[in-house]
Each structure stands twice: as structure tokens, then as C-alpha cells.
Design a protein around this motif. Sequence first.
Motif, mmCIF file in Angstrom:
data_model
loop_
_atom_site.group_PDB
_atom_site.id
_atom_site.type_symbol
_atom_site.label_atom_id
_atom_site.label_comp_id
_atom_site.label_asym_id
_atom_site.label_seq_id
_atom_site.Cartn_x
_atom_site.Cartn_y
_atom_site.Cartn_z
ATOM 1 N N TYR A 22 -3.348 -8.302 4.377
ATOM 2 C CA TYR A 22 -2.574 -8.485 3.207
ATOM 3 C C TYR A 22 -1.240 -8.730 3.445
ATOM 4 C CZ TYR A 22 -7.097 -7.905 0.688
ATOM 5 O OH TYR A 22 -8.479 -8.188 0.313
ATOM 6 N N TRP A 27 1.857 -10.619 0.940
ATOM 7 C CA TRP A 27 1.850 -9.695 -0.263
ATOM 8 C C TRP A 27 2.818 -8.799 0.138
ATOM 9 C CZ3 TRP A 27 -3.638 -8.891 -2.765
ATOM 10 C CH2 TRP A 27 -4.038 -9.998 -3.178
ATOM 11 N N TYR A 39 -0.600 -2.975 -3.500
ATOM 12 C CA TYR A 39 0.063 -4.289 -3.559
ATOM 13 C C TYR A 39 -0.128 -4.435 -5.185
ATOM 14 C CZ TYR A 39 -0.882 -4.688 1.440
ATOM 15 O OH TYR A 39 -0.958 -4.504 2.520
#
Length: 142
Positions: A22, A27, A39
Motif C-alpha cells: 500500500y 498511500w 490509511y
Amino acid sequence: MEQRISLITLGARDQSRLAAFYDALGWVRVDSPDGVIAYDLIGQTLGLYAIEKLAEDIGVPVGTLGHGAMTLAYNVRDKAQVAPLLTRAEAAGGRILRPAHDIFWGGHVGYFADPEGHIWEVAHNPFAPLAPDGSFRWNGHG
């Protein structure tokens, strides 16, 4: 029950590796001292949580979570709203996995499975109050 998903928690067998994925997507992580890698999304938060801890919180063996385990979280404004929503879910055909209870990080949660087995958490998080429109942010609005 208002239509919303507050927090999507993915059970991670290798939390660091999943977080790296991620992170690589661009992110940005939100500080979280409780073992969750979070996140903030638009209107929701994605959390990565060690699958063993996730199973412990729900009160089931890790093996029942299967591959790609996750919970869908519905956050409420007040602790007293958790149990009635679990009752409503059960009346609608869901199965209670863990009744409403206080949890180690200071919130109040309960779990149910929908008729297909998708796991939902109903949670009151006093550290992340909902906005007037019901939107959720990991560390609250403000």
C-alpha cells in the motif's frame, strides 16, 4: 442503520509486506500505536492488522478467517448503540460472533457475520468521533 462502511480491516499474515504494497501505491500511513497500520481513504480508513490479533479480537480460531480475511466496520456515535445494532443484525438473519464488549484499546465493539459469512464489526471509538455527516477518520475529525 445509515449506509456506510467506516473501517476496512484486512487480516495480514505478513503485515509489513502488505503495508509495503500500500505504501508503494502512494498511500500515506496514519499514526497508530495499537498494532494497526492505517490509511485514511475518502470517507473510510483501511487498516492492516495481524491476522492472529484479528482472530483473537473476534474470538475465533485463525483458520476460520480463511485467506484474505477482513472485517467491515460500522462505527457508531455512542457506546450504547453497539448492542442494539448487533441485535438488529441477528434479527435480519446475521449470526453474532462476539457480543458487545469493552476492548483493550478503550473502545466498545461487537462482531456479527452476514448470511454469507462476511464479518462486520460494530464499534464505538471514543478516540475517533464521527463527523456530523457520519463520516469516519482514524484519528477523528478536527
